[in-house]
Scaffold this active site. Structure first.
Site: not given
Ligand code: SPV
Ligand code: MG
Length: 287
Positions: A36-38, A48, A75, A77, A104, A110, A112-113, A148, A179
């Site tokens: 996971s990027g986050l 993130d 991930d 990004d 994505e 980017k 975080n979503s 994504r 997502h």
């Molecule tokens: C991550 O785990 O970094 C993701 C999922 O990309 S989210 O945090 O939902 O964007």
């Molecule tokens: Mg991410």
């Protein structure tokens, strides 16, 4: 990884953010991991928002891949820039042991979503260029590319999400991650119904966590990513350990509730080192 992302049965990818969390998830029985990027950013002390560099990501992924045998979907990004940055990162991730990469359809940097409302989408044609460049650079079935779609997060409707999914499939993506940050799964399930599994569908139910997994099975979704739960579990446990050690003025109370040193040695396979010492160290020399 390709076996884990196919429409015939639902599979799970468990989040990991370093070699330790990867080893723990593998031992628990997960058949694949989500780098996971986050979570990786958080573990490194970054936000993130592309604060960590792509080489820092590949370093972490390399340590994770060394620690486990199960496939890792990374991930990626938004690909760290344009098609050129994306294909470079993909090649290095593959060389670091990743089984696949997700990009994505946003720009660089980017965010975080789940943070804020500014999530401008990439131009479709330009994003397709990123997909094509990755597939041309890391071709074949051995490396899975997940495209994504952030259209729903960005406040666009199903039509935009579907249009993008078809364009990304045409460009060569192996799977679509759709997502959402709604607290129910309706928009995800609607997408899955309309998409009809032209490519496998991957989801991240962080916000709509109450939906039973049976609903995903019923709608033909391929892969569910539990995207940040090792990191959040670790954070909660560490906060509690710090709080108790301070407030209890010692460590006796918390000892039964934290991992034993034996567990740590077992996870890191100290037994393998002992066996290797038997085999390789001369018997007559103190080492
Ligand atoms: C991550 O785990 O970094 C993701 C999922 O990309 S989210 O945090 O939902 O964007
Ligand atoms: Mg991410």
């Amino acid at each position: 990884m390709r076996g884990l992302i196919q429409p015939r049965s639902l599979s799970f990818l468990m989040e990991a953010h370093d070699a330790l969390s990867a080893a723990i998830a593998e031992r628990a029985g997960f058949k694949g991991l989500w780098a996971s990027g986050l979570s990786i950013a958080t573990a490194l002390g970054y936000r993130d928002a592309n604060e960590a560099s792509w080489t820092q990501l590949t370093d972490v992924v390399e340590r994770m891949a060394d620690a486990v045998a199960v496939p890792i979907l990374v991930d990626g990004d938004s690909g760290f820039g344009n098609f050129n940055n994306a294909r470079l990162a993909a090649k290095k991730l593959r060389d670091s042991g990743a089984a696949g990469m997700c990009i994505e359809d946003k720009g660089f940097p980017k965010m975080n979503s789940f943070v804020g409302d500014r999530h401008p989408l990439a131009d479709i044609e330009e994003f397709c260029g990123r997909i094509k460049a990755i597939k041309d650079t890391v071709p074949g079935r051995g490396f899975v590319l997940v495209a994504r779609i952030e259209a729903l997060i960005a406040g666009h409707g199903q039509d935009e999400a579907l249009k993008r999914a078809h364009a990304y499939a045409d460009a060569g993506a192996d799977a679509i991650l759709i997502h959402s940050r709604k607290s129910d799964a309706n928009e995800i399930l609607t997408f899955a119904r309309n998409w009809q599994n032209r490519l496998p569908v991957v989801i991240v139910p962080t916000k709509y966590y109450k939906t039973p997994v049976a609903a995903y099975r019923a709608s033909g979704i391929s892969t569910v990513i539990w995207a940040n739960h090792n990191m959040r579990a670790a954070v909660a446990a560490m906060i509690e350990a710090c709080r108790r050690i301070l407030s209890e003025d010692g460590i006796a109370g918390i000892e039964p509730e934290i991992a034993s040193l034996e567990q740590i040695f077992d996870l890191m396979r100290y037994d393998e080192l002992a066996a290797a010492e038997e085999r390789y160290l001369p018997k007559h020399v103190d080492a």
